[in-house]
Design an enzyme around this catalytic site. Sequence first.
Site, PDB file in Angstrom:
ATOM      1  N   CYS A  56       0.865  -1.186   0.000  1.00 43.32           N
ATOM      2  CA  CYS A  56       0.000   0.000   0.000  1.00 43.32           C
ATOM      3  C   CYS A  56       0.899   1.233   0.000  1.00 43.32           C
ATOM      4  O   CYS A  56       2.095   1.157   0.221  1.00 43.32           O
ATOM      5  CB  CYS A  56      -0.859   0.019   1.251  1.00 43.32           C
ATOM      6  SG  CYS A  56      -1.799  -1.491   1.487  1.00 43.32           S
ATOM      7  N   LYS A  84       2.925  -2.994  -7.432  1.00 48.03           N
ATOM      8  CA  LYS A  84       4.266  -2.898  -7.995  1.00 48.03           C
ATOM      9  C   LYS A  84       5.297  -3.615  -7.137  1.00 48.03           C
ATOM     10  O   LYS A  84       6.216  -4.216  -7.659  1.00 48.03           O
ATOM     11  CB  LYS A  84       4.673  -1.427  -8.136  1.00 48.03           C
ATOM     12  CG  LYS A  84       6.052  -1.213  -8.753  1.00 48.03           C
ATOM     13  CD  LYS A  84       6.150  -1.858 -10.123  1.00 48.03           C
ATOM     14  CE  LYS A  84       7.517  -1.706 -10.743  1.00 48.03           C
ATOM     15  NZ  LYS A  84       7.637  -2.527 -11.973  1.00 48.03           N
TER      16      LYS A  84
HETATM   17  C1  AGP Z   1       6.989  -8.606 -12.741  1.00 44.98           C
HETATM   18  O1  AGP Z   1       6.465  -8.098 -13.947  1.00 44.98           O
HETATM   19  C2  AGP Z   1       6.032  -8.496 -11.579  1.00 44.98           C
HETATM   20  N1  AGP Z   1       5.540  -7.198 -11.423  1.00 44.98           N
HETATM   21  C3  AGP Z   1       6.561  -9.117 -10.308  1.00 44.98           C
HETATM   22  O2  AGP Z   1       6.755 -10.483 -10.596  1.00 44.98           O
HETATM   23  C4  AGP Z   1       7.883  -8.550  -9.744  1.00 44.98           C
HETATM   24  O3  AGP Z   1       8.951  -8.889 -10.602  1.00 44.98           O
HETATM   25  C5  AGP Z   1       8.121  -9.199  -8.370  1.00 44.98           C
HETATM   26  O4  AGP Z   1       7.051  -8.840  -7.526  1.00 44.98           O
HETATM   27  C6  AGP Z   1       9.458  -8.786  -7.728  1.00 44.98           C
HETATM   28  O5  AGP Z   1       9.442  -7.413  -7.486  1.00 44.98           O
HETATM   29  P1  AGP Z   1      10.848  -6.719  -7.062  1.00 44.98           P
HETATM   30  O6  AGP Z   1      11.775  -6.871  -8.250  1.00 44.98           O
HETATM   31  O7  AGP Z   1      10.504  -5.290  -6.753  1.00 44.98           O
HETATM   32  O8  AGP Z   1      11.375  -7.465  -5.857  1.00 44.98           O
END
Ligand code: AGP
Length: 608
Positions: A2, A603
């Site tokens: 969040c 994200k």
């Molecule tokens: C990838 O397109 C996704 N949004 C998700 O798998 C992301 O790569 C994963 O949550 C890891 O995030 P981070 O690289 O910020 O650790």
Amino acid sequence: MCGIVGVLGNHEAAPILIEALKRMEYRGYDSAGIATISSNGTLECRRTVGKLVNLSDHLVHAPLQGKAGIGHTRWATHGAATKNNAHPHQAKSVAVVHNGIIENYRELRAFLANEGIAYQTDTDTEIVALLTQHYLDQGQDPAQAVQTTLAQLEGAFALCFLFMNQNDLIIAARKGSPLAIGHGDGEMFVGSDAIALAPMTDQITYLEEGDHAVITRAGAEIFDENGQRANREIRQVHIDGAEIEKAGYKHFMAKEIAQQPVVIGDVLNAYMSAEDNAITMDLKGIDFTKIERLSLVACGTAYLSCLVAKYWFERYARLPVDVDIASEFRYREAPFVPGTVAVFVSQSGETADTLAALRYAKGKADMILSLVNVPESSIARESDVAVPIHAGVEVSVASTKAFTCQLTTFALIALRAARERGHLDDNKMEKYLNDLRKLPGLISHALSINDEVETVARALAEANDVLFLGRGQMFPLALEGALKLKEISYIHAEGYASGELKHGPIALVDQATPTVVMAPHDALFDKTVSNMQEVMARGGKVLLIADSKACKEAGEGVWKSLIMPESPEMLQPILYAIPAQLLAYHAAIARGTDVDQPRNLAKSVTVE
Ligand code: AGP
């Protein structure tokens, strides 16, 4: 995760809160809300379900006055995305916004029930407001009531508290989820990250693990986990406003895909010397001749970059590599052999599973190395060596330029390791580095097939299931292509090693299930042709993503093909990420989904 924000300002807080929440909507967008203290001390909330625009609309009809306020944009963990579960959560005279998970909220809820205090929501966060109110009712002042409450909470949280009749007080606390304090001119701010605070200030203090802060417009008193006064650095964190705007693109994802030639160039410039063929990355004395094993750990797309890197470290540096999904890593209780360096990859640097895995490895691995896109993030700060990937701010939930920058950074580290371990002489090193210098141009060339990809993607978007196949270092790209497609178009997609097709997945092959084959013309291409024949012999449609030589050899039976530029073998996993990204992007548009903020996603997932 969040997004949370707080303002002790000299202007009406509501518009400032909304603007800050807009810049954090990528962190979660199930619901949103704000609370303010009006000039007569009244504490009031406004909350709506869905995107932030719904809250903005609501505030037109039901405005909130006051120059002190807090705000929240939610990615639901406990309790559905309803107005009642939206933050801020208010007890009588306190309102709170939260990022994280209170793991012992059920026990605390039972404790309050014994005190005759009823629960109104399905969330974990409400317990924080009710407990704080409980201690206020016992005569504790706001700071004491918050401290007493914090001492009872288990789990991960970033919290902001606002109190009735206190229009010059916000209390903020951090344990496991990031929180920053912004220092203005006679104003103070709190936010989940520097992006949220960028338009208000670039003077930022990051709270450390276990800190809480008592904030007034005069400044912030910070206390560490033992309740002792702590001095935390005020640093200048410059976020270019343009980085967090779409800059004329329809979506952040389109902008970030298009930025890849430039940001990959930034990575190469940051870590390769122009004069000689040296890799200048500061690895703080890591000596690859003394390393026995690498343990690469990450989530999602970052994990897939690790799978590619395994091929490179083992092939070029002859260095054994384990790769783990972060959420699995610490529970399999992997033994650490002496000479192991643990490497954690995370775009956000705040992914809870990856951070937890890092903390598990501390003291077990000889060294903790991280590849991050946010140098001041938790993962960066808890690493022995943090290597920035220089991708620039990545807003779209789907990771694109971060992935190719992770791969480029890994390629440089693998070559450095190969050199140090005596597996690359000067000539070979020069060749590989010159190949890397071609990467921005090759990426630009790959981007030029956008229109062809768009046409193919429209056809692909009619499928409900899609298979992706790749061999060797292209196998992780098949996984990435499937992840990209499923997470933004909601089409079910699976990535497989081409050789595995006949061991089960071929049962899925039919007219309605396209198979995307990512296969540059390499030593394994002939075997991949066999796999394609197996698919086509069963009426399956093959979309071949390959260079022109491979497309010619594949023959007429291919349903569609996307022709990529010829490229040095090491670069191919980076280059073939481009058609995978574009395919997903255009399929999502054809399906009408929300490209930058796909349903159910956020994200960075700062909860386990
Ligand atoms: C990838 O397109 C996704 N949004 C998700 O798998 C992301 O790569 C994963 O949550 C890891 O995030 P981070 O690289 O910020 O650790």
